[in-house]
Design an enzyme around this catalytic site. Structure first.
Site, short mmCIF file in Angstrom:
data_model
loop_
_atom_site.label_atom_id
_atom_site.label_comp_id
_atom_site.label_asym_id
_atom_site.label_seq_id
_atom_site.Cartn_x
_atom_site.Cartn_y
_atom_site.Cartn_z
N ILE A 149 0.66 -1.13 -0.10
CA ILE A 149 0.16 0.03 -0.06
C ILE A 149 0.83 1.13 0.00
O ILE A 149 1.77 1.40 1.08
CB ILE A 149 -0.79 0.09 1.09
CG1 ILE A 149 -1.84 -1.27 1.22
CG2 ILE A 149 -1.85 1.35 1.18
CD1 ILE A 149 -2.79 -1.46 2.33
N CYS A 150 0.64 2.06 -1.20
CA CYS A 150 1.73 3.47 -1.15
C CYS A 150 2.99 3.30 -0.97
O CYS A 150 3.57 2.40 -1.95
CB CYS A 150 0.86 4.35 -0.13
SG CYS A 150 1.54 5.91 -0.24
N GLN A 151 3.56 3.84 -0.22
CA GLN A 151 5.20 3.56 0.19
C GLN A 151 5.50 2.07 0.28
O GLN A 151 6.35 1.65 -0.28
CB GLN A 151 5.63 4.30 1.03
CG GLN A 151 7.11 4.62 1.39
CD GLN A 151 7.65 5.01 2.73
OE1 GLN A 151 6.98 5.00 3.57
NE2 GLN A 151 8.81 5.72 2.53
N GLY A 153 3.78 -0.27 -1.19
CA GLY A 153 3.93 -0.72 -2.31
C GLY A 153 5.36 -0.58 -3.02
O GLY A 153 5.68 -1.63 -3.86
N THR A 173 -1.47 -1.41 -4.30
CA THR A 173 -2.38 -0.39 -4.32
C THR A 173 -1.78 0.93 -4.17
O THR A 173 -1.01 1.30 -3.50
CB THR A 173 -3.42 -0.68 -3.32
OG1 THR A 173 -2.83 -0.76 -1.99
CG2 THR A 173 -4.20 -1.98 -3.59
#
Length: 368
Positions: A149-151, A153, A173
């Site tokens: 998720i975000c960073q 990811g 994501t």
């Protein structure tokens, strides 16, 4: 036709009385709420391993196993994983568990000045690597699925490129890959964070990290607030007033505020890499990003990849996420753009049904 002055005044008095009554009712509701009532990240889980301030958890199952390969959630360092587990009806975690997924989580804890020397190398090649090995030992599998998720990811993308033999599937994501893909994007509002990050003088980044040892969480909170100033200005005196007498909506509001306020400091050395080597120099997408003495080659990612991004994301422009598709070695690649914002993708009541249908179905189809 203009309303008579007396009638307009009477209408004003009526609205005023109703608002006063609503305000008093809201105050009664607020008076009965304590910090422990605003519970985020409350889905039951068991601590499996702790290293330094980093903890590995396994969520307690709530349904019959439908996907055998364990799934490890990796969030970023600039926020807390609790966004994915805000409350029972807005929880990616609970929804995945209900679909029979064996779910694990890395919690980075709250780094401070003592963690100033930790680099992205440490997070990817030490903490994530050890967590993956522990999950494999506990479950008997030789691979895991990574859900970044975000960073987080970016961390999982790097891990999948450096350790493809340990990754069954990669689910991303709202993950930035090409940090400069927004430069020619006409929707500049979606790239304000990127513009600001790229405008920082490298020596100023060094001065902050050298002086503080971290990138303060409060500093990043202020930056995110300034990206949407009107929302930040009106949420307490307009948005809150509209819902203050509705306890369910008020609790959702307070949980979001609790998550926003719980922003940890970012370890300094990792912060330098994040800001200078990725945001400013864009090394990852250009095969120039190095971790633990090895170049992260995106072409080495040969496992199935599901890339979900938000079309209205004002923090990670969609173009920055879409760039992954043409860079990896896998032929099993799927992009899913969804019409939500950066946070709304996880906490919007409308997004839950879509997100929780896409991920489990995709995983089941690849769970041989």
């Amino acid at each position: 036709m203009t309303e008579p002055r007396e009638t307009a005044f009477n209408s004003f008095l009526k609205d005023f009385a109703e608002n006063v009554g609503k305000f008093h009712k809201g105050m009664e509701v607020l008076a009965g709420i304590r910090d422990e009532n605003v519970d985020v990240g409350a889905t039951p889980k068991t601590l499996v391993m702790r290293r330094d301030k980093v903890e590995l958890f396994r969520y307690e199952p709530t349904a019959k196993r439908a996907v055998e390969t364990p799934v490890l959630i990796v969030y970023g360092l600039m926020g807390r994983y609790t966004m994915a587990d805000l409350q029972p009806d807005r929880s990616l975690v609970r929804s995945l568990l209900a679909k029979g997924i064996d779910l694990w989580l890395i919690d980075w804890g709250k780094p401070g000045r003592a963690e100033r020397w930790l680099t992205m190398d440490d997070y990817v090649d030490d903490y994530i690597h050890e967590a993956v090995h522990r999950i494999c030992r506990e479950t008997g599998h030789d691979k895991v699925t990574l859900l970044g998720i975000c960073q987080g990811g970016v961390f999982t993308t790097c891990y999948a490129a450096l350790h493809p033999e340990k990754v069954k599937n990669l689910v991303l994501t709202i993950t930035p890959i090409d940090f400069h893909a927004d430069i020619d994007d006409p929707a500049a509002i979606q790239g304000l964070l990127n513009i600001w990050m790229r405008s920082l003088a490298p020596e100023d980044i060094d001065r902050m990290v050298d002086a503080l040892g971290v990138i303060p969480g409060e500093f990043m909170s202020s930056i995110f607030s300034l990206m949407r100033p009107m929302d930040s200005l009106t949420k307490y005196n307009v948005d809150l007033f509209r819902i203050v007498d509705d306890k369910d909506r008020l609790m959702t509001f307070l949980r979001m505020e609790k998550w926003l306020a719980d922003r940890p400091d970012h370890p300094g050395a990792a912060g330098r890499q994040w800001l200078k080597e990725l945001y400013q120099e864009n090394r990852l997408v250009e095969d120039r990003f190095e971790l633990s003495g090895r170049i992260v080659h995106l072409r080495a990612i040969d496992m199935p990849v599901l890339n979900i991004f938000a079309l209205n994301d004002h923090i990670i422009p969609p173009a920055c996420s879409k760039a992954l598709g043409g860079k990896i070695g896998s032929t099993d690649y799927k992009e899913v753009p969804l019409p939500y914002g950066h946070v709304g993708l996880f906490v919007s009541s409308n997004s839950q049904d879509k997100l929780i249908k896409i991920i489990p179905e995709w995983l089941r189809a690849r769970d041989s």
